[in-house]
Design a protein around this motif. Structure first.
Motif, PDB file in Angstrom:
ATOM      1  N   ILE A 217       2.793   8.023  18.151  1.00 20.25           N
ATOM      2  CA  ILE A 217       1.261   7.670  18.381  1.00 20.25           C
ATOM      3  C   ILE A 217       0.867   8.109  20.259  1.00 20.25           C
ATOM      4  N   LEU A 218      -0.034   8.980  20.292  1.00 20.71           N
ATOM      5  CA  LEU A 218       0.464   9.509  21.112  1.00 20.71           C
ATOM      6  C   LEU A 218      -0.944   8.881  22.859  1.00 20.71           C
ATOM      7  N   PHE A 219      -0.963   9.388  23.571  1.00 20.65           N
ATOM      8  CA  PHE A 219      -2.221   9.197  24.811  1.00 20.65           C
ATOM      9  C   PHE A 219      -3.056   8.067  24.785  1.00 20.65           C
ATOM     10  N   GLY A 220      -2.411   7.018  24.115  1.00 23.13           N
ATOM     11  CA  GLY A 220      -3.111   5.125  24.539  1.00 23.13           C
ATOM     12  C   GLY A 220      -4.128   5.910  22.458  1.00 23.13           C
ATOM     13  N   ASN A 221      -3.704   5.764  21.942  1.00 24.96           N
ATOM     14  CA  ASN A 221      -4.353   6.147  20.632  1.00 24.96           C
ATOM     15  C   ASN A 221      -3.898   4.517  19.393  1.00 24.96           C
ATOM     16  N   GLN A 222      -3.906   4.101  18.745  1.00 23.04           N
ATOM     17  CA  GLN A 222      -3.579   2.820  18.101  1.00 23.04           C
ATOM     18  C   GLN A 222      -3.393   3.231  17.168  1.00 23.04           C
ATOM     19  N   HIS A 223      -1.813   3.100  15.680  1.00 26.16           N
ATOM     20  CA  HIS A 223      -1.812   2.955  14.481  1.00 26.16           C
ATOM     21  C   HIS A 223      -2.296   1.497  13.971  1.00 26.16           C
ATOM     22  N   ILE A 224      -3.176   1.893  12.911  1.00 25.56           N
ATOM     23  CA  ILE A 224      -3.665   0.790  12.400  1.00 25.56           C
ATOM     24  C   ILE A 224      -3.301   1.062  10.647  1.00 25.56           C
ATOM     25  N   PRO A 225      -2.214  -0.406  10.070  1.00 24.91           N
ATOM     26  CA  PRO A 225      -1.821   0.144   9.111  1.00 24.91           C
ATOM     27  C   PRO A 225      -2.562  -0.151   7.869  1.00 24.91           C
ATOM     28  N   PHE A 226      -2.999   1.180   6.902  1.00 27.93           N
ATOM     29  CA  PHE A 226      -3.502   1.301   6.009  1.00 27.93           C
ATOM     30  C   PHE A 226      -4.326  -0.601   4.974  1.00 27.93           C
ATOM     31  N   ALA A 227      -3.001  -1.624   5.160  1.00 30.73           N
ATOM     32  CA  ALA A 227      -3.504  -2.258   4.054  1.00 30.73           C
ATOM     33  C   ALA A 227      -3.647  -3.573   4.803  1.00 30.73           C
ATOM     34  N   SER A 228      -4.616  -3.698   5.683  1.00 25.15           N
ATOM     35  CA  SER A 228      -4.193  -4.133   7.248  1.00 25.15           C
ATOM     36  C   SER A 228      -6.248  -4.122   7.199  1.00 25.15           C
ATOM     37  N   VAL A 229      -6.731  -3.164   6.496  1.00 26.47           N
ATOM     38  CA  VAL A 229      -7.913  -3.623   7.010  1.00 26.47           C
ATOM     39  C   VAL A 229      -9.260  -4.036   5.684  1.00 26.47           C
ATOM     40  N   SER A 230      -9.005  -4.236   4.677  1.00 27.34           N
ATOM     41  CA  SER A 230      -9.548  -5.176   4.133  1.00 27.34           C
ATOM     42  C   SER A 230      -8.521  -5.470   2.989  1.00 27.34           C
ATOM     43  N   GLU A 231      -9.465  -6.736   2.382  1.00 27.67           N
ATOM     44  CA  GLU A 231      -8.733  -7.521   1.418  1.00 27.67           C
ATOM     45  C   GLU A 231      -7.956  -6.396   0.532  1.00 27.67           C
ATOM     46  N   TYR A 232      -9.081  -5.657  -0.417  1.00 29.61           N
ATOM     47  CA  TYR A 232      -8.912  -4.612  -1.350  1.00 29.61           C
ATOM     48  C   TYR A 232      -7.965  -4.022  -0.983  1.00 29.61           C
ATOM     49  N   ALA A 233      -8.058  -3.460   0.497  1.00 22.45           N
ATOM     50  CA  ALA A 233      -7.016  -1.992   0.710  1.00 22.45           C
ATOM     51  C   ALA A 233      -5.536  -3.292   0.992  1.00 22.45           C
ATOM     52  N   HIS A 234      -5.465  -4.315   1.562  1.00 20.48           N
ATOM     53  CA  HIS A 234      -4.417  -5.371   0.838  1.00 20.48           C
ATOM     54  C   HIS A 234      -3.487  -5.196  -0.640  1.00 20.48           C
ATOM     55  N   GLU A 235      -4.369  -5.557  -0.882  1.00 20.86           N
ATOM     56  CA  GLU A 235      -3.636  -5.335  -2.925  1.00 20.86           C
ATOM     57  C   GLU A 235      -3.749  -4.417  -3.345  1.00 20.86           C
ATOM     58  N   ASN A 236      -4.500  -3.652  -3.069  1.00 23.16           N
ATOM     59  CA  ASN A 236      -4.239  -1.905  -4.192  1.00 23.16           C
ATOM     60  C   ASN A 236      -3.712  -0.746  -2.904  1.00 23.16           C
ATOM     61  N   THR A 237      -2.569  -0.824  -2.261  1.00 20.63           N
ATOM     62  CA  THR A 237      -1.921  -0.061  -1.339  1.00 20.63           C
ATOM     63  C   THR A 237      -0.596  -0.317  -1.690  1.00 20.63           C
ATOM     64  N   VAL A 238       0.225   1.664  -1.502  1.00 18.90           N
ATOM     65  CA  VAL A 238       1.383   1.426  -1.663  1.00 18.90           C
ATOM     66  C   VAL A 238       1.501   1.905  -0.058  1.00 18.90           C
ATOM     67  N   GLU A 239       2.320   1.014   0.862  1.00 19.71           N
ATOM     68  CA  GLU A 239       2.747   1.568   1.724  1.00 19.71           C
ATOM     69  C   GLU A 239       4.131   1.687   2.066  1.00 19.71           C
ATOM     70  N   LEU A 240       3.936   4.045   2.687  1.00 17.13           N
ATOM     71  CA  LEU A 240       5.222   4.070   2.339  1.00 17.13           C
ATOM     72  C   LEU A 240       5.495   4.615   4.361  1.00 17.13           C
ATOM     73  N   TYR A 241       6.808   4.065   4.682  1.00 20.40           N
ATOM     74  CA  TYR A 241       7.045   4.569   5.553  1.00 20.40           C
ATOM     75  C   TYR A 241       9.069   5.180   5.750  1.00 20.40           C
ATOM     76  N   ALA A 242       9.381   4.522   7.116  1.00 20.54           N
ATOM     77  CA  ALA A 242      10.409   5.857   7.561  1.00 20.54           C
ATOM     78  C   ALA A 242      10.738   5.222   8.503  1.00 20.54           C
ATOM     79  N   PRO A 243      12.448   5.427   9.284  1.00 22.49           N
ATOM     80  CA  PRO A 243      12.384   5.650  10.310  1.00 22.49           C
ATOM     81  C   PRO A 243      12.558   7.254  10.306  1.00 22.49           C
ATOM     82  N   SER A 244      12.926   7.729   9.635  1.00 22.21           N
ATOM     83  CA  SER A 244      13.518   8.736   9.998  1.00 22.21           C
ATOM     84  C   SER A 244      12.914  10.479  10.606  1.00 22.21           C
ATOM     85  N   LYS A 245      11.142   9.987  10.794  1.00 25.43           N
ATOM     86  CA  LYS A 245      10.607  11.321  12.062  1.00 25.43           C
ATOM     87  C   LYS A 245      10.862  10.311  13.205  1.00 25.43           C
ATOM     88  N   THR A 246      10.687   8.529  13.457  1.00 24.50           N
ATOM     89  CA  THR A 246      10.545   7.950  14.906  1.00 24.50           C
ATOM     90  C   THR A 246      11.921   8.363  15.185  1.00 24.50           C
TER      91      THR A 246
END
Ligand SMILES: Cc1ncc(COP(=O)(O)O)c(C=O)c1O
Length: 399
Positions: A217-246
């Motif tokens: 994330i560049l220039f002072g922006n901020q990543h917000i995980p999708f599952a954290s933005v609402s109760e519905y998103a929390h229960e109905n999201t598959v979040e996918l991550y990896a250390p591969s790009k980073t």
């Protein structure tokens, strides 16, 4: 403290970035002029050496020359939970919510097989990462594209009205969401994520949120995980991550999901267990534990400064070229150029322009499979002196 200037010689070391024989429809050796070397600026991996916190942990494990069946260490789960707590402020990740995925795209396909076992329609923003288009098509899902549109400031935006129309008309129940977005480089802000989540909730859409770029994330922006933005998103999201790009670990394969919704998680994990394909490699576990450490975090912080500098250099050079349209990415290390005007002004086809770059070693990537008619995707994840070299060559010989 960290080394961001060594240019690793990746030739003959199994790297497609440098040793691929053909790119953009051209045999590289046929077009590359002998006085130039190859500058890999296409596939999404990096030309930096990885930090020693990773190789040390792998070496430590290699020093114990026994690689029988193993169990996943508690430290693996703790490292992931700690990473998301310290990098993204997420505090409720339990061990149960985390599960290995054999490649992020593997996790995406498994999730879809559970959500839509008989095929069906999947919402996807366009332009889109080609990996999505391939796996969705290869698994016989119908892609319902919703175009991102540029606002007056040239910033890519979701078209919520179009998304709603498509979800309603096509009776869509699953969406693939890319956050940060490849190839546009948008880092979705809270308001945008909440609006998307509200729409998905209204129509009962389950979301597969690909957050593989969330550490870049560049220039002072901020990543917000999708599952954290609402109760519905929390229960109905598959979040996918990896250390591969980073950390440039794609060759080790080590993605994972975070799924809070218990029922959703159980269904996906049962499906994956039944395939018997989804097992982590012990070395990839050690790589992740080394990466998701304090030293790894400091390395990423330093890397982001280099990427920002590379973006500045690239934008300064490209914005001086009439007819090239490009926005500053908020995240990722990719630029997505629109060369339509430039090609028209210079009576060039996009293929001719791509070839001109490749003649001087700039291995950039045809952007059309991602979207647009005259687009180029450009990877800036190299030591800064190589990015300067690329733009010197482009200025002198191409633009
Ligand atoms: C958005 C996105 N998702 C997934 C991947 C690939 O992930 P994996 O190699 O873990 O399948 C990439 C690679 O570029 C990507 O950009």
């Amino acid at each position: 403290m960290f080394d961001y200037t060594t240019v690793p010689d990746r030739r003959g070391k199994d790297a497609i970035a440098i040793d691929i024989p053909e790119l953009n429809g051209f045999v590289i050796d046929d077009v590359l002029k002998p006085e130039f070397d190859r500058l890999p600026m296409w596939v999404a991996d990096m030309n930096f050496v990885v930090p020693t916190c990773i190789t040390d942990r792998m070496s430590e494990r290699l020093a114990h020359p026994s690689f029988g069946y193993y169990s996943v260490r508690a430290e693996y789960y703790e490292a992931i939970a700690n990473w998301h707590r310290t990098r993204h402020g997420i505090t409720d990740i339990t061990k149960d919510a985390i599960g290995y995925e054999n490649g992020l795209l593997g996790g995406l396909v498994s999730s879809l097989k559970v959500l839509l076992p008989h095929g069906g329609k999947v919402l996807l923003h366009t332009p889109a990462y080609i990996g999505f288009t391939h796996v969705l098509k290869d698994n016989h899902y119908d892609i319902i594209g919703s175009e991102l549109i540029k606002d007056a400031d040239g910033r890519w935006q979701m078209d919520l009205a179009d998304m709603e129309e498509k979800i309603k008309m096509e009776d869509i129940k699953a969406a693939v969401f890319c956050s940060p977005h490849n190839p546009t480089g948008r880092v979705w802000n809270r308001e945008e994520l909440e609006a998307a989540a509200a729409l998905f909730e209204k129509y009962g859409v389950t979301v597969i949120s690909d957050e593989i770029w969330s550490d870049l994330i560049l220039f002072g922006n901020q990543h917000i995980p999708f599952a954290s933005v609402s109760e519905y998103a929390h229960e109905n999201t598959v979040e996918l991550y990896a250390p591969s790009k980073t950390f440039n670990l794609a060759g080790l394969v080590g993605s994972y999901h975070i799924i809070y919704g218990k029922e959703l998680r159980n269904r996906i994990e049962a499906y994956e267990a039944a395939t018997s394909y989804n097992h982590m490699n012990v070395l990839s576990m050690y790589a992740l534990m080394g990466a998701y450490s304090e030293e790894g975090a400091a390395w990423v912080d330093g890397l982001l400064k280099i990427l920002e500098e590379n973006v500045r250099i690239a934008l300064e050079a490209l914005q001086a070229v009439q007819g090239i349209s490009v926005e500053q990415p908020e995240g990722t290390y990719m630029l997505f150029l629109d060369c339509k005007e430039y090609c028209a002004q210079h009576h060039l086809t996009l293929d001719e322009l791509l070839k001109k770059g490749m003649e001087v070693g700039v291995l950039w990537q045809d952007g059309r499979p991602f979207g647009g008619t005259h687009t180029i995707r450009l990877n800036l994840a190299s030591p800064t002196q190589r990015i300067e070299e690329a733009f010197r060559r482009l200025k002198q010989h191409v633009f």
